[in-house]
Design a protein around this motif. Structure first.
Motif, PDB file in Angstrom:
ATOM      1  N   ALA A 163      42.763  34.601  29.358  1.00  0.00           N
ATOM      2  CA  ALA A 163      43.668  35.181  28.360  1.00  0.00           C
ATOM      3  C   ALA A 163      43.385  36.672  28.231  1.00  0.00           C
ATOM      4  CB  ALA A 163      43.500  34.479  27.018  1.00  0.00           C
ATOM      5  N   SER A 164      43.259  37.324  29.381  1.00  0.00           N
ATOM      6  CA  SER A 164      42.908  38.738  29.380  1.00  0.00           C
ATOM      7  C   SER A 164      43.786  39.503  30.362  1.00  0.00           C
ATOM      8  CB  SER A 164      41.425  38.915  29.701  1.00  0.00           C
ATOM      9  OG  SER A 164      41.036  40.264  29.561  1.00  0.00           O
ATOM     10  N   ILE A 165      43.375  40.704  30.696  1.00  0.00           N
ATOM     11  CA  ILE A 165      44.205  41.686  31.386  1.00  0.00           C
ATOM     12  C   ILE A 165      44.426  41.320  32.848  1.00  0.00           C
ATOM     13  CG2 ILE A 165      44.395  44.125  31.993  1.00  0.00           C
ATOM     14  CD1 ILE A 165      42.343  44.613  29.661  1.00  0.00           C
ATOM     15  N   GLY A 166      45.682  41.268  33.259  1.00  0.00           N
ATOM     16  CA  GLY A 166      46.035  41.080  34.658  1.00  0.00           C
ATOM     17  C   GLY A 166      46.457  42.395  35.294  1.00  0.00           C
ATOM     18  N   ASN A 167      47.279  42.299  36.342  1.00  0.00           N
ATOM     19  CA  ASN A 167      47.874  43.469  36.995  1.00  0.00           C
ATOM     20  C   ASN A 167      46.854  44.398  37.642  1.00  0.00           C
ATOM     21  OD1 ASN A 167      49.549  43.051  34.125  1.00  0.00           O
ATOM     22  ND2 ASN A 167      50.822  43.059  35.971  1.00  0.00           N
ATOM     23  N   CYS A 168      45.686  43.846  38.034  1.00  0.00           N
ATOM     24  CA  CYS A 168      44.608  44.679  38.579  1.00  0.00           C
ATOM     25  C   CYS A 168      44.306  44.409  40.046  1.00  0.00           C
ATOM     26  CB  CYS A 168      43.321  44.461  37.782  1.00  0.00           C
ATOM     27  SG  CYS A 168      43.407  45.004  36.079  1.00  0.00           S
ATOM     28  N   MET A 169      44.982  43.435  40.649  1.00  0.00           N
ATOM     29  CA  MET A 169      44.657  43.061  42.018  1.00  0.00           C
ATOM     30  C   MET A 169      45.919  43.110  42.878  1.00  0.00           C
ATOM     31  SD  MET A 169      42.921  39.516  43.436  1.00  0.00           S
ATOM     32  CE  MET A 169      41.546  39.651  42.297  1.00  0.00           C
ATOM     33  N   PRO A 170      45.915  43.895  43.965  1.00  0.00           N
ATOM     34  CA  PRO A 170      47.104  43.988  44.810  1.00  0.00           C
ATOM     35  C   PRO A 170      47.269  42.754  45.696  1.00  0.00           C
ATOM     36  CG  PRO A 170      45.341  45.312  45.735  1.00  0.00           C
ATOM     37  CD  PRO A 170      44.834  44.782  44.424  1.00  0.00           C
ATOM     38  N   GLY A 171      48.400  42.683  46.383  1.00  0.00           N
ATOM     39  CA  GLY A 171      48.638  41.604  47.327  1.00  0.00           C
ATOM     40  C   GLY A 171      49.295  40.400  46.688  1.00  0.00           C
ATOM     41  N   TYR A 172      49.730  39.486  47.561  1.00  0.00           N
ATOM     42  CA  TYR A 172      50.434  38.289  47.098  1.00  0.00           C
ATOM     43  C   TYR A 172      49.555  37.432  46.193  1.00  0.00           C
ATOM     44  CZ  TYR A 172      52.497  33.628  47.275  1.00  0.00           C
ATOM     45  OH  TYR A 172      52.997  32.402  46.934  1.00  0.00           O
ATOM     46  N   VAL A 173      48.302  37.222  46.604  1.00  0.00           N
ATOM     47  CA  VAL A 173      47.403  36.392  45.802  1.00  0.00           C
ATOM     48  C   VAL A 173      47.130  37.049  44.458  1.00  0.00           C
ATOM     49  CG1 VAL A 173      45.057  35.473  45.656  1.00  0.00           C
ATOM     50  CG2 VAL A 173      46.359  35.229  47.771  1.00  0.00           C
TER      51      VAL A 173
END
Length: 467
Positions: A163-173
């Motif tokens: 329940a925390s911050i996303g949008n930090c990892m590139p790519g499909y996965v």
């Protein structure tokens, strides 16, 4: 005429079938069952670790320790995003493939750090209320702190709250588990964590250290095979007291922080957040939480959603207080540290059948780019800490922890050390139709045994023994 069109149709159909067969042939690959100890990546890695062991840091002397804490809760706005004011729009809660866009805050989330120094040698333990510590954030921190402290001195971990911050990892996965990559979010977190590390280093003063554990089997379960499965049920603890009386404690536990569930749209630390707040209210000035061997373990407790998270977190904290009250502290600390690059097998990602996976060249396109993979080991008196870039199964973890305990050592096996190699489960489960093995086992059936040999090798080097 009719026969002519039939021939054309059959030729076209045959051509399409041949094309599909060729596409299937080149787009898939058989599972590689080559014994890992016969591979070049194994030989290269053993050479790397042997070299790292020769160059390890080993010092003994008086401990200096510093603590720091920073709020990393984004403020949700419907107008213009401004990272300088912690204002963001459209941040996805990371961890669930169907996670929601955050609409508010249930409880604040934090990043915290403890800096430890002996005879001018320093390490910093950093944990954040995040699902993981993406490599993009670590690279950002490394760049900001260049010339001040090296990556090898930084030990990262996460609470693994979903329940925390996303949008930090590139790519499909990365997009699947945390939403579309946003460079501004990475920059913001990179600055927050860099400033946190510097603050912890600036806070150093004479201190004492102790470690221990307490078993809490009623709060964790084996989620691969249920109640009959083996458990790592230890709550591992590291506690430091500064000369001025200020106290920091770290708890490491192996139950997944997935109590609240995917229908939640509020920021929360899940049960590790309750654990930290309760400890800070009752026993210490700063409490940190690191996810342990969560690769096969889930949580167990009373209630639902936030009530259950509170029950687990506060029960765990009560157990921690019992153990903390029995600890014996020392200002003299022996510190050993090893950092090594490792190589891994080719990707065997995305289940096609029991024999086939997606071809590695296609699988790479779905994964975020990854720099050389790093594992780290740390010895603080009788505590051995391995910081790992994956989610290790508790069944693997309990064997190594038991072996270390027989030699008189406490131990921590923490996950999410700045990179991510998926779930590492025992090879006997590789063909199970489970989330852990089928979807998140990315490197083939021998990956677990390979990495565990490396973990034992690191532990042997740190303890000068043969486990």
């Amino acid at each position: 005429m009719k026969g002519r069109w039939l021939k054309i149709f059959l030729k076209t159909l045959g051509g399409l079938i041949v094309l599909l067969v060729l596409l299937f042939y080149f787009a898939t690959t058989p599972i590689d069952t080559t014994p890992y100890f016969e591979t070049q990546y194994y030989r290269n890695t053993i050479q790397n670790i042997n070299e790292a062991v020769k160059n390890r840091t080993e010092v003994q002397g008086s401990l200096f320790a510093g603590f720091a804490k920073t709020n990393i809760t984004p403020q949700v706005t419907n107008s213009v995003a401004d990272p300088n004011q912690d204002l963001f729009t459209n941040i996805k809660l990371a961890g669930y493939g169907d996670g929601k866009i955050a609409t508010g805050v249930h409880d604040s989330i934090y990043a915290k750090a403890i800096a430890l120094s002996i005879n001018n040698e320093s390490v910093v333990l950093i944990s954040a209320d995040l699902v993981a510590i993406p490599e993009e954030i670590v690279l950002n921190v490394e760049k900001r702190l260049k010339g001040k402290i090296s990556r090898n001195q930084l030990y990262f971990g996460a609470t693994h709250t979903h329940a925390s911050i996303g949008n930090c990892m590139p790519g499909y996965v990365g997009k699947s588990f945390g939403g579309e990559y946003q460079a501004a979010v990475v920059e913001w977190l990179g600055k927050k964590i860099s400033d946190l590390i510097l603050k912890a280093l600036a806070d150093r003063q004479p201190a004492q250290l102790s470690s221990g554990y307490i078993k809490v089997p009623n709060l964790v379960r084996n989620r691969i095979i249920g109640e009959t499965g083996r458990l790592n049920d230890k709550l591992d603890l590291l506690s430091i007291v500064q000369e001025n009386g200020k106290k920091a404690s770290i708890g490491v536990f192996s139950a997944h922080a997935t109590v609240i569930g995917p229908d939640n749209d509020l920021y929360s630390g899940d049960y590790p957040g309750y654990f930290q707040r309760y400890l800070e209210d009752k026993a210490v000035d700063i409490a940190l939480f690191f996810a342990g061997t969560v690769g096969s373990h889930s949580n167990k407790g009373e209630g639902h959603k936030f009530d259950k998270a509170q029950y687990i977190g506060e029960t765990l904290a009560d157990s921690a207080i019992v153990a903390l009250n029995k600890m014996q502290y020392s200002s003299r600390v022996q510190l050993s540290a090893i950092s090594s690059e490792i190589e891994v097998p080719k990707l065997q990602f995305l289940y096609i059948s029991d024999r086939l996976r997606l071809a590695p060249f296609l699988a790479k396109k779905l994964m975020p780019p990854m720099n050389p993979i790093q594992v780290q080991g740390l010895k603080l008196n009788n505590l051995i800490w391995l910081a790992l870039p994956y989610e290790l199964s508790g069944e693997y973890g309990v064997d190594l922890k038991n072996a270390l305990e027989l030699q008189g050592y406490n131990s921590v096996l923490s996950s999410f050390n700045g990179q991510y190699l998926g779930y590492i489960t025992p090879s006997k489960y590789y063909y199970f139709d489970t989330y852990e093995a089928r979807l998140m086992g990315w490197y083939g059936p021998t990956m677990g045994d390979y990495l565990m040999e490396l973990n034992y090798k690191m532990a042997n080097a740190l303890t000068h023994s043969r486990l």
